[in-house]
Write an enzyme that holds these catalytic residues in place. Sequence first.
Site, PDB file in Angstrom:
ATOM      1  N   SER A 132      37.071  34.688  43.560  1.00 51.29           N
ATOM      2  CA  SER A 132      38.452  35.442  43.169  1.00 51.29           C
ATOM      3  C   SER A 132      38.673  35.496  42.033  1.00 51.29           C
ATOM      4  O   SER A 132      39.375  36.146  41.333  1.00 51.29           O
ATOM      5  CB  SER A 132      39.525  35.085  44.097  1.00 51.29           C
ATOM      6  OG  SER A 132      39.359  35.037  45.449  1.00 51.29           O
ATOM      7  N   SER A 197      43.668  35.307  41.865  1.00 44.68           N
ATOM      8  CA  SER A 197      43.959  36.794  41.825  1.00 44.68           C
ATOM      9  C   SER A 197      44.926  37.065  40.741  1.00 44.68           C
ATOM     10  O   SER A 197      44.821  38.054  39.839  1.00 44.68           O
ATOM     11  CB  SER A 197      44.066  37.258  43.198  1.00 44.68           C
ATOM     12  OG  SER A 197      43.149  36.897  44.163  1.00 44.68           O
ATOM     13  N   GLU A 355      49.102  40.959  45.892  1.00 45.59           N
ATOM     14  CA  GLU A 355      48.167  40.848  46.674  1.00 45.59           C
ATOM     15  C   GLU A 355      48.606  40.208  47.880  1.00 45.59           C
ATOM     16  O   GLU A 355      49.537  39.442  48.116  1.00 45.59           O
ATOM     17  CB  GLU A 355      47.667  39.353  45.910  1.00 45.59           C
ATOM     18  CG  GLU A 355      46.396  38.873  46.528  1.00 45.59           C
ATOM     19  CD  GLU A 355      46.022  37.453  45.849  1.00 45.59           C
ATOM     20  OE1 GLU A 355      44.570  37.200  46.039  1.00 45.59           O
ATOM     21  OE2 GLU A 355      46.646  36.646  45.511  1.00 45.59           O
ATOM     22  N   ASP A 401      38.835  41.998  46.751  1.00 47.22           N
ATOM     23  CA  ASP A 401      37.881  41.355  45.504  1.00 47.22           C
ATOM     24  C   ASP A 401      36.382  41.087  46.191  1.00 47.22           C
ATOM     25  O   ASP A 401      35.524  40.938  45.238  1.00 47.22           O
ATOM     26  CB  ASP A 401      38.707  39.981  45.164  1.00 47.22           C
ATOM     27  CG  ASP A 401      39.022  38.974  46.146  1.00 47.22           C
ATOM     28  OD1 ASP A 401      39.143  39.289  47.256  1.00 47.22           O
ATOM     29  OD2 ASP A 401      39.697  37.957  45.737  1.00 47.22           O
ATOM     30  N   HIS A 402      36.507  40.531  47.331  1.00 49.27           N
ATOM     31  CA  HIS A 402      35.142  40.392  47.982  1.00 49.27           C
ATOM     32  C   HIS A 402      34.893  40.236  49.391  1.00 49.27           C
ATOM     33  O   HIS A 402      36.108  40.128  49.762  1.00 49.27           O
ATOM     34  CB  HIS A 402      34.526  38.934  47.254  1.00 49.27           C
ATOM     35  CG  HIS A 402      35.575  37.841  47.560  1.00 49.27           C
ATOM     36  ND1 HIS A 402      35.659  37.377  48.992  1.00 49.27           N
ATOM     37  CD2 HIS A 402      36.428  36.986  46.928  1.00 49.27           C
ATOM     38  CE1 HIS A 402      36.782  36.465  49.003  1.00 49.27           C
ATOM     39  NE2 HIS A 402      37.272  36.439  47.813  1.00 49.27           N
TER      40      HIS A 402
END
Length: 525
Positions: A132, A197, A355, A401-402
């Site tokens: 992250s 993040s 987030e 993010d992933h």
Amino acid sequence: MLLVYFTVLLLLPCSQRVVCGDEYHPDIDEETRLKVEDRVSRNAGESTAQYWYEEARAAIRKRQVRDQRRGVARNLVMFLGDGMSVPTLAAARTLLGQRQGNTGEEAKLSFENFPSVGLAKTYCVNQQIPDSACTATAYLCGVKNNYGTLGVAAAVRRRDCAASTETANRLESIAAWALEHGKDIGIVTTTRITHASPAGAFAKSANRNWEHDGLVREDGHDPAQCPDIAHQLIHEHPGKHFKVILGGGRRNFLPNSTRDEEGTRGRRTDERNLIHEWQDDKRERNLSFAYAWNRAQLMSLMESPPEYLLGLFEGTHLQYHLEANKTTEPTLSELTEIAIRSLSRSEKGFFLFVEGGRIDHAHHSNYPHLALDETIQLSEAVARAASMLPEEDSLLVVTSDHAHVMAINGYSPRGENILGPSNDRDSDGVPYMTISYANGPGARAQNNGSRPNVVVENDFGRLRWRSHADMPLSSETHGGDDVAVFARGPHHHMFTGLYEQSQLPHLMAYAGCIGDDAVNYSHCQ
Ligand SMILES: *[C@@H]1O[C@H](CO)[C@@H](O)[C@H](O)[C@H]1NC(C)=O
Ligand SMILES: *[C@@H]1O[C@H](CO)[C@@H](O)[C@H](O)[C@H]1NC(C)=O
Ligand SMILES: *[C@@H]1O[C@H](CO)[C@@H](O)[C@H](O)[C@H]1NC(C)=O
Ligand SMILES: *[C@@H]1O[C@H](CO)[C@@H](O)[C@H](O)[C@H]1NC(C)=O
Ligand SMILES: *[C@@H]1O[C@H](CO)[C@@H](O)[C@H](O)[C@H]1NC(C)=O
Ligand SMILES: [Zn+2]
């Protein structure tokens, strides 16, 4: 076993040999990494910010030809589902629909109605499957860099404090670009506000783990040279100018000689109370401000928020929504609403980062129910924002993010409980779950050559029941898949296609006419 592992981590300082990290994200041994990196040849340019800026510029020039729209996004909002892979979206929308009494698969998360969808590639400069920190640097600073590093270019290796102080390696985030254009800034998260993040919006750090000064010292560095992430938020540009800061992580702001309002001991070793320092700064400058540590205090500010708002609702991460104490813990939608109410007063608009950070944590623990519910919470927060902000002047971007290694597998019929076993059996006749993982703590030993029947376990169906995994690991890993990008508002078309994750803030800057390149965009004249 796990206890022994963590005890060892606590006793030994982090070094090249001792692999350190947080509970969910064990570090990678740097020696091993160097051996691998010696074998591959990378484009040397990737270590510079310039390379990634040019990469994004070329893509914008290409896409711009087809962008006939005029108008400028006054407000820019980025929503990030940490670890919100494409299968997570499909499973979460199915759970949402099933909660409403429907078959489920046909349901839509709020942002799945947005007019533009794209895909972003998430690898980092030295890593096939990212974390992250390097991804936050990509989607907030517009530059790919190294695993575990934040706000610095890939010329900085993890823990290289000295390299991170060199001007050429230090990156500015889209929050700083927006600030320069007179916009107000807010950051909102369900994790510690110093976690990777949100920290991408304000921190420059050679190690994402340097959340308080003691952790900088543990790695053998001087916090006076490389200040910790909490300190950067309160005292450095651009964090000290943020008008809204909402999340968890009080412990990183408080001295280890004190306990916070809920009894969590502070972690700082420099005897500083950064929450008081934040309040003192606003008081000295005669600004309106408030600090809130629980939901009731936050809700009392909803009608007319102060100019500066700091809310820290837990010692560490916020509780999972399904487990949260509703009197102390605000929801992500409530946090998002007060942030927008506050920032909407800005004459020149705002940049807001929101987030949903615990989707990632639940996946790491192989807890699908919690991961999907946290995704639905993010969807509700986006819906709240979308209802408050006009489409004509506010760009909303939702992404991740992933990925993670959660799979939706088997051949269950339409409408089957997404959190239940598949309709099918494995080749030994043993049931398996529709949602399972390629790895993680949910791996079970086999009995006499076949899988155990997990549906008869005592805690089956509980929130913290782990779904099964193939390979045993203390923490399930991230995935290397592309992630989805959803956009609504001015220039949303620019977000279609498949592109590098580091293009995202450049695309948002394009839509909002901020950043150095805005002078050259015709719709910005
Ligand atoms: C606080 O940190 C200092 C400096 O590392 C250390 O000496 C002290 O023992 C810590 N106090 C507590 C209560 O952990
Ligand atoms: C501080 O703000 C108050 C209210 O806006 C105002 O009345 C007062 O004069 C200000 N004081 C200073 C020192 O600026
Ligand atoms: C929630 O938190 C409040 C305040 O700390 C406490 O009084 C209450 O017992 C908690 N409720 C639950 C269900 O834990
Ligand atoms: C293991 O499987 C074999 C073959 O099915 C069976 O004969 C044996 O009794 C099993 N052993 C145990 C411990 O269940
Ligand atoms: C803007 O365009 C001019 C002319 O093409 C170019 O020289 C300049 O570098 C551009 N500025 C930026 C910030 O891209
Ligand atoms: Zn993670």
